[in-house]
Scaffold this motif. Structure first.
Motif, PDB file in Angstrom:
ATOM      1  N   GLN A 182       0.929  -1.143   0.021  1.00 38.99           N
ATOM      2  CA  GLN A 182       0.050   0.022   0.035  1.00 38.99           C
ATOM      3  C   GLN A 182       0.862   1.165   0.066  1.00 38.99           C
ATOM      4  OE1 GLN A 182      -2.740   0.494   3.210  1.00 38.99           O
ATOM      5  NE2 GLN A 182      -3.346  -1.870   3.131  1.00 38.99           N
ATOM      6  N   LEU A 183       1.996   1.341   0.792  1.00 37.56           N
ATOM      7  CA  LEU A 183       2.662   2.493   1.010  1.00 37.56           C
ATOM      8  C   LEU A 183       3.602   2.773  -0.305  1.00 37.56           C
ATOM      9  CD1 LEU A 183       3.656   2.517   4.733  1.00 37.56           C
ATOM     10  CD2 LEU A 183       2.001   3.797   3.649  1.00 37.56           C
ATOM     11  N   LEU A 184       4.155   1.866  -0.691  1.00 31.27           N
ATOM     12  CA  LEU A 184       4.882   1.643  -2.214  1.00 31.27           C
ATOM     13  C   LEU A 184       4.027   2.213  -3.167  1.00 31.27           C
ATOM     14  CD1 LEU A 184       7.059  -1.360  -2.342  1.00 31.27           C
ATOM     15  CD2 LEU A 184       7.643   0.941  -2.375  1.00 31.27           C
ATOM     16  N   ALA A 185       2.883   1.850  -3.084  1.00 28.76           N
ATOM     17  CA  ALA A 185       1.988   2.551  -4.248  1.00 28.76           C
ATOM     18  C   ALA A 185       1.682   3.954  -4.040  1.00 28.76           C
ATOM     19  CB  ALA A 185       0.560   1.497  -4.413  1.00 28.76           C
ATOM     20  N   LYS A 186       1.568   4.334  -2.713  1.00 30.24           N
ATOM     21  CA  LYS A 186       1.049   5.542  -2.455  1.00 30.24           C
ATOM     22  C   LYS A 186       2.225   6.599  -2.615  1.00 30.24           C
ATOM     23  CE  LYS A 186      -1.193   7.739   1.819  1.00 30.24           C
ATOM     24  NZ  LYS A 186      -1.727   7.400   3.081  1.00 30.24           N
ATOM     25  N   TYR A 187       3.274   6.314  -2.128  1.00 28.16           N
ATOM     26  CA  TYR A 187       4.606   7.344  -2.077  1.00 28.16           C
ATOM     27  C   TYR A 187       5.631   6.951  -2.946  1.00 28.16           C
ATOM     28  CZ  TYR A 187       2.688   8.610   2.444  1.00 28.16           C
ATOM     29  OH  TYR A 187       1.843   9.146   3.466  1.00 28.16           O
ATOM     30  N   GLN A 188       5.970   5.707  -3.459  1.00 33.63           N
ATOM     31  CA  GLN A 188       6.969   5.353  -4.301  1.00 33.63           C
ATOM     32  C   GLN A 188       8.347   5.855  -4.010  1.00 33.63           C
ATOM     33  OE1 GLN A 188       4.794   7.247  -7.537  1.00 33.63           O
ATOM     34  NE2 GLN A 188       3.288   5.847  -7.191  1.00 33.63           N
ATOM     35  N   LYS A 189       8.509   6.793  -3.098  1.00 32.67           N
ATOM     36  CA  LYS A 189       9.768   6.964  -2.684  1.00 32.67           C
ATOM     37  C   LYS A 189      10.004   7.240  -0.961  1.00 32.67           C
ATOM     38  CE  LYS A 189       9.010  11.447  -4.753  1.00 32.67           C
ATOM     39  NZ  LYS A 189       9.367  12.101  -5.889  1.00 32.67           N
ATOM     40  N   CYS A 190      11.150   7.289  -0.636  1.00 35.89           N
ATOM     41  CA  CYS A 190      11.411   7.903   0.811  1.00 35.89           C
ATOM     42  C   CYS A 190      10.675   9.423   0.999  1.00 35.89           C
ATOM     43  CB  CYS A 190      12.876   7.988   1.064  1.00 35.89           C
ATOM     44  SG  CYS A 190      13.081   8.631   2.990  1.00 35.89           S
ATOM     45  N   CYS A 191       9.711   9.245   1.944  1.00 33.63           N
ATOM     46  CA  CYS A 191       9.019  10.454   2.202  1.00 33.63           C
ATOM     47  C   CYS A 191       9.931  11.626   2.589  1.00 33.63           C
ATOM     48  CB  CYS A 191       8.100  10.193   3.297  1.00 33.63           C
ATOM     49  SG  CYS A 191       6.924   9.178   2.919  1.00 33.63           S
ATOM     50  N   LEU A 192      11.361  11.651   2.858  1.00 33.93           N
ATOM     51  CA  LEU A 192      12.142  12.662   3.274  1.00 33.93           C
ATOM     52  C   LEU A 192      13.069  13.007   2.160  1.00 33.93           C
ATOM     53  CD1 LEU A 192      13.045  12.392   7.093  1.00 33.93           C
ATOM     54  CD2 LEU A 192      11.843  14.379   6.011  1.00 33.93           C
ATOM     55  N   CYS A 193      13.630  11.988   1.607  1.00 38.17           N
ATOM     56  CA  CYS A 193      14.826  12.284   0.800  1.00 38.17           C
ATOM     57  C   CYS A 193      14.799  11.973  -0.669  1.00 38.17           C
ATOM     58  CB  CYS A 193      16.196  11.640   1.437  1.00 38.17           C
ATOM     59  SG  CYS A 193      16.112   9.842   1.195  1.00 38.17           S
TER      60      CYS A 193
END
Ligand SMILES: [Zn+2]
Length: 290
Positions: A182-193
């Motif tokens: 779910q999170l990979l689909a949502k963000y696809q990358k590190c939320c910070l960097c």
């Protein structure tokens, strides 16, 4: 080798008990042209309505008169074969390989995701003859493979766990995998960097998994996707986030390490309403403010 989906009526054949006790079982061939080596997924009809078993056909030209029915009798609830013992039926021998209980294989889910068209599992279908179900076949294989991979890892990690413990552990791991997907689909990358190499990305719970309610464990708003460094910092409470998503850096993290870790006060993540009570929990209980 073809892939099949075959319906099984639980009132005719107790596949769950058979899976525990039998290595393989005979199934009348009917009009299905299942060949040796084909993979056959079993759809368990009402009231369960879910694809739950993976089998492999190990013989495709066996006769019902060759079968040792005594051994299998308890599982055939209707015992059709015994009632027509003089009639010779053409059968396949299906080896039970894997059981998988995943809601993404339920009739409701498959229907909702438009994988079924008007199909209701009344008969067997194969990927070779029913090309319109290509997505369905791929979906099933992916989920069974994913579960198998988790089980293999667990087998390697925890030889000492047994029975019910192992089943509970598998469930936890399956849920963790779902959460990460779910999170990979949502963000696809590190939320910070912004690191976007999937192999490096970790699904981090904001409110830790161990203290989350069941629904919170799978709530994607209780998660952020991080690279290993940022995941660890967040996990240890050396960084946190305020209500606007602006980074909070703990004074416990020495300035030179902040520099080496590429952290600076301007960093920010995107948050909304639904993140707030999780972030609040993290600030109150995990973040090392002083
Ligand atoms: Zn990062």
């Amino acid at each position: 080798m073809a892939i099949w989906i075959k319906p099984v009526n639980f009132n005719d054949f107790d596949v769950f008990a058979a899976y525990q006790n039998l290595d393989s079982f005979y199934w009348t061939k009917g009009r299905d042209d299942i060949k040796k080596g084909d993979e056959v997924f079993l759809y368990i009809a009402k009231p369960i309505q879910k694809i739950m078993f993976r089998t492999v056909c190990i013989a495709d030209d066996v006769s019902s008169k060759d079968k040792d029915w005594e051994k299998d009798k308890p599982y055939y609830k209707k015992q059709d074969f015994n009632d027509h013992s003089e009639e010779v039926l053409n059968c396949v021998d299906l080896k039970l390989i894997q059981k998988c209980d995943d809601d993404r294989l339920s009739f409701g889910f498959l229907k909702k995701e438009n994988m079924l068209h008007d199909f209701t599992f009344r008969y067997a279908i194969s990927n070779e003859k029913h090309k319109q179900f290509e997505t369905l076949f791929q979906h099933i294989k992916t989920i069974f493979d994913e579960q198998n991979e988790i089980i293999q890892k667990i087998e390697n990690e925890t030889t000492e766990l047994k029975g019910i413990d192992k089943l509970a552990y598998v469930k936890v791991r399956v849920n963790q995998t779902k959460f990460r997907t779910q999170l990979l689909a949502k963000y696809q990358k590190c939320c910070l960097c912004g690191i976007d190499e999937p192999k490096l990305l970790i699904a981090s719970h904001i409110k830790p998994w161990s203290v989350s309610q069941d629904t919170e464990k799978l709530d994607s708003y209780n998660g952020l996707l991080f690279c290993p460094h940022h995941d660890k910092l967040f996990d240890l409470g050396l960084i946190g986030f305020d209500e606007q998503g602006k980074i909070l850096i703990s004074p416990k993290l020495e300035p030179h390490n902040q520099i080496l870790l590429n952290l600076h006060e301007e960093m920010k993540i995107h948050v909304n309403e639904k993140h707030q009570h999780y972030l609040d929990f993290h600030r109150q209980n995990i973040f090392q403010a002083a």
